[in-house]
Motif scaffolding. Structure first.
Motif, PDB file in Angstrom:
ATOM      1  N   GLN A 135       0.814  -1.232  -0.055  1.00 61.70           N
ATOM      2  CA  GLN A 135       0.063  -0.125  -0.105  1.00 61.70           C
ATOM      3  C   GLN A 135       0.780   1.202   0.016  1.00 61.70           C
ATOM      4  O   GLN A 135       0.377   2.272   0.075  1.00 61.70           O
ATOM      5  CB  GLN A 135      -0.911   0.033   1.329  1.00 61.70           C
ATOM      6  N   GLY A 136       2.283   1.098  -0.365  1.00 63.37           N
ATOM      7  CA  GLY A 136       2.980   2.181  -0.386  1.00 63.37           C
ATOM      8  C   GLY A 136       4.009   2.720   0.891  1.00 63.37           C
ATOM      9  O   GLY A 136       4.426   3.779   0.753  1.00 63.37           O
ATOM     10  N   GLN A 137       3.716   1.867   1.954  1.00 63.68           N
ATOM     11  CA  GLN A 137       4.215   2.294   3.251  1.00 63.68           C
ATOM     12  C   GLN A 137       5.827   1.466   3.239  1.00 63.68           C
ATOM     13  O   GLN A 137       5.824   0.459   2.858  1.00 63.68           O
ATOM     14  CB  GLN A 137       3.357   1.952   4.450  1.00 63.68           C
ATOM     15  N   HIS A 138       6.664   2.263   3.671  1.00 58.91           N
ATOM     16  CA  HIS A 138       7.879   1.699   3.665  1.00 58.91           C
ATOM     17  C   HIS A 138       8.570   1.952   5.246  1.00 58.91           C
ATOM     18  O   HIS A 138       8.216   2.573   6.054  1.00 58.91           O
ATOM     19  CB  HIS A 138       8.926   2.312   2.782  1.00 58.91           C
TER      20      HIS A 138
ATOM     21  N   GLN B 246      10.383  -3.862  -7.112  1.00 59.11           N
ATOM     22  CA  GLN B 246       9.136  -3.575  -7.098  1.00 59.11           C
ATOM     23  C   GLN B 246       8.560  -3.603  -8.172  1.00 59.11           C
ATOM     24  O   GLN B 246       7.119  -4.025  -8.305  1.00 59.11           O
ATOM     25  CB  GLN B 246       9.086  -2.204  -6.405  1.00 59.11           C
TER      26      GLN B 246
END
Length: 580
Positions: free
Chosen positions: A178-181, A218
Motif C-alpha cells: 500500500q506504499g508504506q516503507h 518492486q
C-alpha cells in the motif's frame, strides 16, 4: 525450520538390519548389542559421485509441490535450499561443503558479512558490483529492502519472522503493497543497505542468509502470484511452472560466476517432477535406469525402502542420510480444551510411545527418540533429559495424571502430512493405552503448513519439526514457544499456541545477553523449564535419507538445510546420459 508405513513392516526392517540399539542410542555409534555401525550413516560427510561435468538435465523427483518459492514466504528447509541455491541470492549464505564446514558463513550478494556499529544495533552491507537479474538489469540495495518489507505483508504468509523480531519501528507495519516503507531499513545508494535493529544482534550476518534478504524489484511485484514466478537473481530462471506437476529451470545467462563463490551451476537444466508416490520415487532411483540415472529425490526415502537399499552395497553407496539437526514434536493446541490444562499436557509426555514412532519412521537406523526440544547441535551435542521418561512411555503415570485432571477418557484430532501416517498410527496406538482416542487427518504435504498455520483449521495436535536456521538457540525457542509470534494465518513454529508470560520474559532476557556462551546455556536451561510446562511432546530426531541416481555427481547433504542435497553444487557424471 520444518521439515511411515505399517509398524509390522518397519519392525521387520529393524530385525533385518540387526540394529539392536534402543531408540535413544547414538546411531553413529551403532548397536549396543551387536557393535555394528549404522549402515544409514555410511556416507556421512561425503560427496557422492566425484566432481560433476558441466551440462545436461538433472531431474528432481518429488511427491509434492514447493510450499512457497516466493523468497518472502519461503521458510521450509528443502525449499529454502532449492530457492536460495538456484533462483535467488541472499546478502550472505553458507559455504557449499558437507559437514561442519558447510555451516561457515560467506558473502553472497554482499561484499562481506556485514559491518556492525552502534553496539550491534546497526548493520551495514554493501552489494557487489556486477550482480544482475535474469533480464540483465542490476540488482540494487532498494530491491533487498523491498523484499524485507514484503515479509510483513499479511497476504504473503509463511515466511521467516526475523525482520519483524529484529527491526526497529516495525510494530504494526503491514508491508509495502500500500506504499508504506520501513524507516529502519535505509538505502543511501544503490549498493548500500543499512538495518537499524531494536536491540543488538551479534549474529545478524547469519540472519541475512534467509530468503527474506534476497532481492525482489518492486516492478516485478505480483502479490501472492509471485510464488509461481520469482524473478531470478541466481544461476537459473523459471522456464515453466505447472503447479503440482512440473517445474523447469534453465540457465540465467546474466548470472556471473565471477560474483559467486558458492554456486557451481553444473547442469544446463533442472526439471522437478511432482505428485509422484514416495515408494515409486525410491524404486525408480534404486533401479537407476535410463533417465532415472540422472535423478535425485526431493523428500525422504520411505522407511519401507530401506531393506532394498541398506543391505546392497552398490545402492547404499548412493544414499545420503545426514542428521537433520531438527526435533520432531507432537504439538498440543494449548489454546483450548483439553490441552489448555497443564496436567493433561503433562500426561501426554508419559502417554506417547516414542519407541513405536521410531519403528514407524524406519527404526533406529533413521531415527532416535527425542528427550528435549532443542536439538543436540544447540545443546552441546547431546539432548537433555529433564523428565527421564522411558522411550516407550509410562502409561500408568499418564493415567494417574489424567485422572487427577478429571479426564480419564479423551477424544482428540491429529493432523499429519500424508507421508507421516505411519507415525500418526503409532502415536494413536500409544495414546489408546491410556484412554485417549485419536482421530487422524492426513493432509497433502504441499499444503500441510498452510493448513496447520491457519488458526481456524488447526486441530488438537499436529506432528511437525523445527530446525535452527543457523546454529543458535535464538533461532529455535523464540519461534516455537514465544506467544507473541502466533498469527491467525501463516502461523509458523508455535503450533502449540503456547502463551506463557514467564517464558516470554525469559526469552527477552536471553536475547539481551551479550555473551554468546552465557546465552547458549540460558537457552538450554529454558528448554528444561518449558519441558515441565509441556506445550508439546518432543518425539524424534531424524536423519534425512535421500537417494541419488548412478549418474549423479557432487551430491552431499548440507548441514544447514537439514541434510537436503546442496543444489548449488550437484550435477552429472556424464551429461550425455541425461534426458529432458
Amino acid at each position: 525450520m520444518t521439515k511411515r508405513t505399517q509398524l509390522a513392516l518397519a519392525t521387520a526392517l529393524v530385525a533385518a538390519l540387526a540394529l539392536g540399539a534402543s531408540g535413544c542410542s547414538d546411531p553413529k555409534k551403532g548397536s549396543t548389542g551387536a557393535g555394528a555401525s549404522n549402515p544409514a550413516a555410511a556416507n556421512d560427510g561425503k560427496v557422492l559421485g566425484g566432481t560433476p561435468v558441466k551440462g545436461g538435465t538433472l531431474t528432481v523427483l518429488s511427491n509434492q509441490d514447493f510450499a512457497h518459492l516466493d523468497p518472502a514466504r519461503n521458510w521450509v528447509m528443502p525449499a529454502m535450499d532449492f530457492g536460495t541455491r538456484l533462483l535467488y541470492r541472499t546478502l550472505v549464505t553458507f559455504k557449499a561443503e558437507p559437514g561442519k564446514a558447510g555451516s561457515e558463513l560467506v558473502p553472497d550478494l554482499a561484499t562481506d558479512l556485514g559491518t556492525p556499529s552502534n553496539g550491534g544495533k546497526t548493520w551495514t552491507f554493501t552489494l557487489k558490483e556486477g550482480v544482475k537479474y535474469e533480464d540483465g538489469t542490476p540488482i540494487k540495495a532498494q530491491d533487498v529492502k523491498y523484499n524485507v518489507e514484503r515479509s510483513f505483508a499479511p497476504d504473503l504468509t509463511g515466511g521467516p519472522d526475523y525482520a519483524a523480531q529484529y527491526l526497529a519501528g516495525a510494530e504494526g507495519y503491514k508491508g509495502p503493497l500500500q506504499g508504506q516503507h520501513l524507516d529502519s531499513v535505509k538505502t543511501p545508494d544503490d549498493r548500500t543497505i543499512v538495518f537499524e535493529l531494536k536491540r543488538p544482534v551479534a549474529e545478524f550476518s547469519a540472519t541475512a542468509t534467509l530468503p527474506t534478504f534476497a532481492p525482489v524489484p518492486q516492478s516485478q511485484e505480483k502479490g501472492t502470484q509471485y510464488d509461481a514466478r520469482p524473478f531470478s537473481s541466481g544461476p537459473y530462471k523459471i522456464e515453466s511452472y505447472d503447479r503440482d506437476k512440473k517445474l523447469v529451470l534453465v540457465r540465467n545467462e546474466h548470472w556471473d560466476p565471477k560474483t559467486d563463490t558458492v554456486r557451481k551451476a553444473y547442469p544446463d537444466k533442472f526439471v522437478v517432477v511432482m505428485g509422484l508416490k514416495g515408494g515409486q520415487i525410491d524404486d525408480r532411483i534404486i533401479a537407476g535406469e535410463g533417465a532415472d540415472a540422472s535423478t535425485v529425490q526431493y523428500m525422504d526415502m520411505r522407511p519401507e525402502s530401506a531393506p532394498k537399499v541398506l543391505p546392497k552395497q552398490d545402492v547404499k553407496a548412493r544414499l545420503l542420510a545426514e542428521s537433520q539437526g531438527c526435533t520432531e514434536m507432537l504439538s498440543l493446541n494449548n489454546s483450548r480444551a483439553p490441552f489448555n490444562d497443564p496436567k493433561v499436557r503433562e500426561a501426554m509426555q508419559y502417554a506417547v510411545d516414542k519407541e513405536a514412532v521410531v519403528t514407524a519412521g524406519g527404526g533406529p537406523a533413521l531415527n532416535e527418540v527425542a528427550t528435549a526440544y532443542l536439538p543436540p547441535a544447540l545443546s552441546g551435542g547431546k539432548q537433555a533429559d529433564t523428565l527421564k521418561i522411558a522411550p516407550a512411555g509410562d502409561p500408568a503415570k499418564a493415567k494417574e495424571l489424567l485422572k487427577a485432571a478429571g479426564k480419564e477418557t479423551l477424544k482428540v484430532s491429529l493432523a499429519v502430512s500424508t507421508g507421516d501416517k505411519g507415525k500418526a498410527e503409532a502415536i494413536q496406538q500409544g495414546l489408546s493405552r491410556v484412554g485417549i482416542e485419536v482421530v487422524i487427518d492426513t493432509i497433502d504435504p504441499g499444503a500441510y503448513y498452510d493448513v496447520i498455520g491457519d488458526l481456524s483449521t488447526t486441530p488438537d495436535m499436529t506432528l511437525s519439526g523445527w530446525c535452527p536456521d543457523y546454529p543458535s538457540g535464538s533461532t529455535w525457542i523464540p519461534f516455537v514457544f514465544d506467544g507473541r509470534t502466533i498469527k491467525e494465518k501463516g502461523n509458523q513454529g508455535n503450533n502449540s499456541q503456547f502463551r506463557d508470560e514467564a517464558t516470554i520474559k525469559r526469552i527477552d532476557e536471553i536475547n539481551a545477553m551479550a555473551d554468546a556462551k552465557q546465552a547458549n546455556q540460558a537457552w538450554i536451561d529454558l528448554d528444561a523449564e518449558i519441558m515441565k510446562k509441556s506445550p508439546a511432546v518432543p518425539v524424534l530426531l531424524e536423519r534425512k535419507p535421500l537417494l541419488v541416481g548412478p549418474n549423479i555427481a557432487g551430491a552431499y547433504g548440507h548441514p544447514v538445510w537439514t541434510g537436503t542435497i546442496d543444489y548449488g553444487t550437484v550435477g552429472l557424471k556424464d551429461p550425455a546420459k541425461s534426458q529432458g
